[in-house]
Design an enzyme around this catalytic site. Structure first.
Site, mmCIF file in Angstrom:
data_model
loop_
_atom_site.group_PDB
_atom_site.id
_atom_site.type_symbol
_atom_site.label_atom_id
_atom_site.label_comp_id
_atom_site.label_asym_id
_atom_site.label_seq_id
_atom_site.Cartn_x
_atom_site.Cartn_y
_atom_site.Cartn_z
ATOM 1 N N GLU A 94 0.884 -0.904 0.334
ATOM 2 C CA GLU A 94 0.111 -0.786 0.006
ATOM 3 C C GLU A 94 0.736 1.147 -0.074
ATOM 4 O O GLU A 94 2.249 1.489 0.456
ATOM 5 C CB GLU A 94 -0.889 0.161 1.342
ATOM 6 C CG GLU A 94 -2.150 1.334 1.085
ATOM 7 C CD GLU A 94 -2.759 1.174 2.465
ATOM 8 O OE1 GLU A 94 -2.494 1.165 3.550
ATOM 9 O OE2 GLU A 94 -3.447 2.352 2.341
ATOM 10 N N ARG A 106 6.136 -12.656 9.177
ATOM 11 C CA ARG A 106 7.036 -11.117 9.264
ATOM 12 C C ARG A 106 8.165 -11.525 9.971
ATOM 13 O O ARG A 106 8.405 -12.009 11.238
ATOM 14 C CB ARG A 106 6.057 -9.919 9.624
ATOM 15 C CG ARG A 106 5.229 -10.013 10.726
ATOM 16 C CD ARG A 106 4.636 -9.205 10.955
ATOM 17 N NE ARG A 106 4.973 -7.593 10.588
ATOM 18 C CZ ARG A 106 4.424 -6.909 9.851
ATOM 19 N NH1 ARG A 106 3.135 -6.829 9.933
ATOM 20 N NH2 ARG A 106 4.723 -5.743 9.354
ATOM 21 N N LYS A 114 4.565 0.736 9.871
ATOM 22 C CA LYS A 114 4.500 1.695 9.581
ATOM 23 C C LYS A 114 4.170 2.562 10.403
ATOM 24 O O LYS A 114 4.937 3.765 10.540
ATOM 25 C CB LYS A 114 3.990 1.236 7.942
ATOM 26 C CG LYS A 114 4.466 2.086 7.185
ATOM 27 C CD LYS A 114 3.059 1.784 6.133
ATOM 28 C CE LYS A 114 3.534 0.754 5.748
ATOM 29 N NZ LYS A 114 2.712 0.478 4.186
#
Length: 552
Positions: A35, A261, A271
RNA sequence: UGGGGUAUAGCCAAGCGGUAAGGCAGCGGGUUUUGAUCCCGCCAUUCGUUGGUUCAAAUCCAGCUACCCCAGCCA
């Protein structure tokens, strides 16, 4: 030497091998779907290497697709930065860059298909009401009063949504699935919401935007993605992914697989936290060399090769993991040790005068790499006054100390053997000048009389030395896992040390970002903050230092 | 008894019923004009735990325990 390049083996590749064997797929198509709402970090590098690496090894393709369904959080600057980062890592996406927003028309059509099938409805419940009616982890939800309106009504309402007849938050489109599902994401999830926001790709064409769960699977199908790889937190969402694919008329049946992850010690990889570091000015920006962003580690001096090697070393599994910084550091040292030219720089200088040196300057040849002759040599000036490292001199020391000691000998790297004769100190007792003599018959050879000189120290001729700034970096946080604590409290106040020293003249104008080794101190690269008056060098990583480890 | 996942060395990670790969870190030693590099050697009788199946189990089965994820009109 015939290198047998070892292909990574992981559970995803095993699935692909099987799918190819059984004929489920005849080719492999993956995608990297960020994104555009922030910069890429080392965790994304893991996903990039996985997706592009698989495409490469299986002679398939990998798309770069921006998952841009939430215009309020996204920005064109991020898409540009992300493209640059992917390219820098050495990967080439298949065809044009894709955007989920490319498919907004088709997505709109599939939404109407669901409505027509009685599988989606427009809901006017407030967000609070929807939350309450969703139930809890242990209790089923309740049915919305709007759940049974007819496809005709819903179609008209949905068209009105798209036409801008409803306010943000007034209503949304929901998939009609199962309010009692143990998977929370299956309790009639919202698939379209009203947002009067300008979109960086589609402008003001739309005032309704599809949600991730509805968009991602369809985008995968449209792009004929065979294996859709994402991280573990989407495992539950897979049920919704499959439900959407099963209930609309698409040919392709992409499958989602999840891997864990990356977590890295002493840093944050979310983020939200990264944005916080930037916004609260704990770092100079997204590309601060202390940041775990691709931009940051690039500026720090990491190479694409070293990052790819890192991703290969850490592997791909479903286990939660926290990788030690040492793995990353080892990767960049391996690359730079092999490929970086050597030079000399003195970070904390003290003056050394060679009293028996005659003449102005002698230009010596120094190899650019100790074991790779093909990398050539460079000229370095040698003269009466040189700078050496403060740490490399002691008035007295035991025999474990291999550097310069008063009354003893040491070799100046690439030059002569010298002997410290006497020193001068300032009022604080700090050594200001070391007076030496040198043995002119020791250039490129050991002393003729068989004296053993064990130490070697680096130096820079004072007259030709170029003043330089060095930026030394340490971990950003003092705690192994800063995710668990208040960010500001966990910060390492000493993550950046700026000092002034000297570099040899040959490297004054090296290209920004290109790694070199300052012998005995570490790997550095020139920073973009360099000026004509003052070059700036980032320390990428120090050399391994077993001496420092001994605690002296 | 909400559901979905994961447990192999300090860290990462192979393994897929035949007796514990590899990397990082660490520890010894050798070479060295970088205390670097390089080279050599050491580093899990045991796979979260308890049982079971089997000639044979990290691998199969059952129970237990620990940890991660899910109740955004975020992705």
């Amino acid at each position: 030497m015939a290198e047998v390049e070892s292909r990574p083996t992981n559970f995803i590749r095993q699935i692909i091998d099987k799918d190819l064997e059984t004929g489920l797929h005849s080719s492999v198509h993956t995608r990297f779907p960020p994104e555009p709402n922030g910069y890429l970090h080392i965790g994304h590098a893991k996903s990039i290497c996985l997706n592009f690496g698989i495409a490469q090894d299986y002679q398939g393709t990998c798309n770069l697709r921006f998952d841009d369904t939430n215009p309020e959080k996204e920005d064109i600057d991020y898409v540009n930065a992300i493209k640059e980062d992917v390219s820098w890592l050495g990967y080439q996406w298949d065809g044009e860059v894709r955007y989920s927003s490319n498919y907004f028309d088709q997505l709109f059509g599939y939404a109407k298909e669901l409505i027509n099938k009685g599988l989606a409805y427009v809901d006017f419940s407030t967000q609070e009401a929807m939350r309450e009616m969703r139930g809890s982890l242990t209790e089923p939800g309740q049915l919305s009063p709007y759940r049974d309106s007819s496809p005709e009504e819903n179609l008209a309402l949905f068209e009105k949504m798209a036409a801008g007849d409803f306010k943000e938050g007034e209503c949304c489109l929901r998939a009609k699935i199962d309010m009692a599902s143990p998977f929370m994401c299956m309790r009639d999830p919202v698939i379209y919401r009203v947002r009067f926001a300008h979109h960086h790709q589609t402008g003001d064409k739309w005032c309704i935007y599809p949600m991730y769960d509805f968009t991602h699977c369809i985008s995968d199908a449209i792009e004929n993605i065979s294996h859709s790889l994402c991280t573990l937190e989407f495992q539950d969402n897979r049920r919704l992914y499959d439900w959407v694919i099963d209930n609309i008329s698409v040919e392709a049946t992409p499958k989602q697989y999840e891997f864990s992850r990356l977590n890295l010690e002493y840093t944050v990889l979310s983020k939200r936290k990264l944005i916080q570091l930037v916004e609260e000015k704990h770092v100079s920006g997204w590309d601060d060399p202390r940041m775990p962003t691709i931009a940051g580690i690039r500026r720090r001096g990491y190479t694409p090769t070293s990052v790819r090697e890192f991703c290969s070393r850490i592997g791909v599994t479903k286990q939660d993991n926290v990788v030690e910084m040492g793995v990353l550091e080892s990767c960049i040292r391996d690359d730079l040790n092999e490929n970086a030219p050597r030079a000399m720089a003195v970070l904390e200088p003290v003056k050394l005068i060679i009293e028996n040196f005659e003449g102005d300057v002698e230009w010596l040849d120094a190899p650019n790499h100790p074991s790779k002759e093909e990398m050539g040599t460079r000229k370095i000036p040698f003269s009466k006054e040189v700078w050496i490292e403060k740490d490399d001199f002691r008035e007295e020391a035991n025999k474990k100390y291999k550097r310069l000691v008063l009354g003893k000998e040491v070799r100046l790297r690439n030059a002569y053997v010298i002997k410290a004769e006497r020193i001068e100190k300032d009022e604080n007792g700090e050594v200001t000048t070391i007076y030496c003599t040198y043995d002119p018959d020791t250039l490129g050879k050991a002393p003729a009389d068989g004296r053993k000189v064990k130490g070697v120290i680096h130096w820079v001729a004072a007259k030709q030395a170029v003043p330089a700034e060095f930026r030394l970096y340490d971990r950003l946080f003092n705690v192994e896992n800063p995710n668990k604590v208040e960010l500001a409290e966990a910060l390492n106040p000493n993550s950046l040390t700026v000092i002034q020293g000297f570099v040899e003249p040959s490297i004054k104008d090296v290209e920004i970002g290109v790694g070199m080794q300052f012998e005995r101190t570490g790997y550095f690269c020139r920073d973009k903050d360099s000026s004509e008056a003052l070059p700036v060098y980032n320390r990428t990583v120090a050399l391994r230092d077993t001496w420092a480890k001994m605690g002296e």
